[in-house]
Design an enzyme around this catalytic site. Structure first.
Site, short mmCIF file in Angstrom:
data_model
loop_
_atom_site.label_atom_id
_atom_site.label_comp_id
_atom_site.label_asym_id
_atom_site.label_seq_id
_atom_site.Cartn_x
_atom_site.Cartn_y
_atom_site.Cartn_z
N LYS A 151 138.11 21.12 69.25
CA LYS A 151 137.63 20.05 70.11
C LYS A 151 138.75 19.37 70.89
O LYS A 151 138.59 18.24 71.32
CB LYS A 151 136.89 18.99 69.28
CG LYS A 151 135.71 19.53 68.48
CD LYS A 151 135.13 18.43 67.61
CE LYS A 151 134.12 18.98 66.62
NZ LYS A 151 133.69 17.96 65.67
N ARG A 205 131.71 27.41 49.01
CA ARG A 205 131.65 25.94 49.02
C ARG A 205 130.34 25.49 48.40
O ARG A 205 129.29 26.06 48.66
CB ARG A 205 131.74 25.40 50.45
CG ARG A 205 132.84 26.03 51.26
CD ARG A 205 134.13 25.30 51.08
NE ARG A 205 135.21 26.02 51.74
CZ ARG A 205 136.40 25.51 51.97
NH1 ARG A 205 136.67 24.27 51.59
NH2 ARG A 205 137.34 26.22 52.55
N ARG A 221 126.17 10.81 58.36
CA ARG A 221 125.82 11.26 59.71
C ARG A 221 124.38 11.73 59.77
O ARG A 221 123.88 12.31 58.82
CB ARG A 221 126.74 12.39 60.15
CG ARG A 221 128.03 11.91 60.76
CD ARG A 221 129.20 12.73 60.32
NE ARG A 221 130.44 12.16 60.82
CZ ARG A 221 131.08 11.15 60.25
NH1 ARG A 221 130.60 10.58 59.17
NH2 ARG A 221 132.19 10.69 60.77
N PRO A 225 132.11 14.55 72.18
CA PRO A 225 132.54 15.84 72.73
C PRO A 225 132.82 16.85 71.63
O PRO A 225 133.69 16.65 70.79
CB PRO A 225 133.81 15.49 73.52
CG PRO A 225 133.65 14.07 73.88
CD PRO A 225 132.94 13.44 72.72
N GLU A 226 132.06 17.94 71.63
CA GLU A 226 132.27 19.04 70.70
C GLU A 226 132.74 20.24 71.52
O GLU A 226 133.09 20.09 72.68
CB GLU A 226 130.95 19.33 69.95
CG GLU A 226 130.38 18.08 69.28
CD GLU A 226 129.09 18.34 68.52
OE1 GLU A 226 128.85 19.48 68.12
OE2 GLU A 226 128.32 17.38 68.34
N HIS A 244 138.83 1.49 81.04
CA HIS A 244 139.21 2.27 79.87
C HIS A 244 140.01 3.51 80.22
O HIS A 244 140.04 4.47 79.46
CB HIS A 244 137.96 2.64 79.07
CG HIS A 244 137.16 1.45 78.65
ND1 HIS A 244 136.03 1.04 79.33
CD2 HIS A 244 137.36 0.54 77.67
CE1 HIS A 244 135.56 -0.06 78.76
NE2 HIS A 244 136.34 -0.40 77.76
N ARG A 275 135.80 3.94 73.97
CA ARG A 275 135.94 3.30 72.66
C ARG A 275 137.35 3.36 72.10
O ARG A 275 137.65 2.66 71.14
CB ARG A 275 134.95 3.93 71.68
CG ARG A 275 133.56 3.35 71.90
CD ARG A 275 132.49 4.16 71.26
NE ARG A 275 132.58 4.14 69.82
CZ ARG A 275 131.69 4.75 69.04
NH1 ARG A 275 130.67 5.38 69.58
NH2 ARG A 275 131.81 4.71 67.76
#
Length: 285
Positions: free
Chosen positions: A61, A157, A269, A2-3, A93, A117
């Site tokens: 998020k 950066r 990733r 989920p973003e 769950h 999870r």
DNA sequence: CATATGTCCTGAGAGC
DNA sequence: TGCTCTCAGGACATAT
């Protein structure tokens, strides 16, 4: 997974609990171990019980319940967490159940946190802790940040742009899936150092970020092949059918209709991109 | 301070 | 068929 678009969809789906009172807090112990709550379960319950939900918001998020006494309940789904107002995908769950009363029509209701999870967490924060999260720990929300601020926060950066976009302290809400989609739409190679982007590329990136996130919200998020993500009513999203690069290694790029989508790994990733639409080193077009 | 890496967790799918 | 192994990635702790 989920973003921002998935979490915003969850938020909208449960927004109707605003105005309701929390009658009972259940930390469900099913087949799985109990979810991580903070502070301790006893204090978690004490802070929630009897409080009225003033508003349902979102920070990056995370889904946020603003309580009438200034505390805030933070639902952080991480990989597989869901905030629901209907039956969860299964009962194994289910982690947290808030029993609510006093809605507009007076019916009782429930707000559930389900997490297959179990990496997700639910926290109750004081007003001070909430302010620290919003103004210190996390960068501005991806839907709100201005083009200039996005560039200012990233341009010094040295990390690859894809990796920097995942840093919630720089800009909040973008995760692995949407980072690849956004960079593909604006034609920026994911391995480019932030320091190498030109002014015009920063504005293209900002526009692509808004375009991808807003369209994904309209489609109610992405439900991947594992089927885990659902909206607050346990329905699948639709944006997975609009993905142009994510998890499409080997397929033909839908933009150029020529090159194959490539998968690389950055910071452990997966990143997906088109080598001809997104050129390394220099800008394109 | 900035950046890099290891860790948590479960179920799906691959391979034998 | 049934076992073992690998992998998915959000956020954070720890290391450089």
């Amino acid at each position: 997974m989920p973003e921002l678009p998935e979490v915003e969809t969850m938020r909208r789906g449960v927004a109707g609990v605003a105005g309701m009172r929390i009658e009972h807090v259940e930390l469900v112990r099913g087949r799985a171990k109990p979810i991580a709550v903070k502070p301790s379960p006893a204090r978690f319950r004490r802070r929630l019980r009897g409080r009225t939900i003033a508003d349902v918001g979102r920070i990056g998020k995370r889904v946020v319940l603003h309580l009438d006494d200034g505390h805030a309940v933070i639902f952080e789904p991480r990989m597989t967490g869901l905030v629901l107002v209907t039956d969860p995908p299964n009962t194994d769950h289910l982690r947290v159940r808030l029993q609510l009363a006093g809605g507009r029509r007076g019916q009782p209701a429930e707000l559930l946190f389900w997490d297959r999870r179990g990496l997700g967490v639910v926290h109750v924060l004081t007003a001070e802790e909430l302010a620290a999260l919003r103004d210190g720990h996390l960068g501005p929300d991806a839907l709100v940040i201005s083009p200039d601020e996005l560039r200012d926060r990233l341009c010094k950066r040295r990390r690859p742009i894809k990796v920097a976009l995942l840093d919630q302290a720089i800009v909040a809400g973008i995760g692995n899936l949407y980072a690849s989609e956004i960079l593909h739409l604006c034609g920026v190679h994911p391995e480019r150092s932030c320091t190498s982007l030109k002014k015009e590329e920063w504005s293209r990136l900002h526009a692509a970020m808004l375009q991808v996130l807003e369209l994904a919200i309209r489609y109610e998020g992405s439900t991947l092949s594992d089927g885990t993500y659902r909206n607050a009513l346990n329905k699948a999203g639709g944006y997975q059918n609009e993905h142009r690069v994510y998890d499409k290694a080997g397929e033909t790029c839908p933009t150029c209709g020529d090159s194959e989508i490539v998968r690389i790994v950055q910071a452990q990733r997966s990143t997906f991109f088109c080598g001809s639409c997104q050129r390394a080193g220099r800008k394109r077009k």
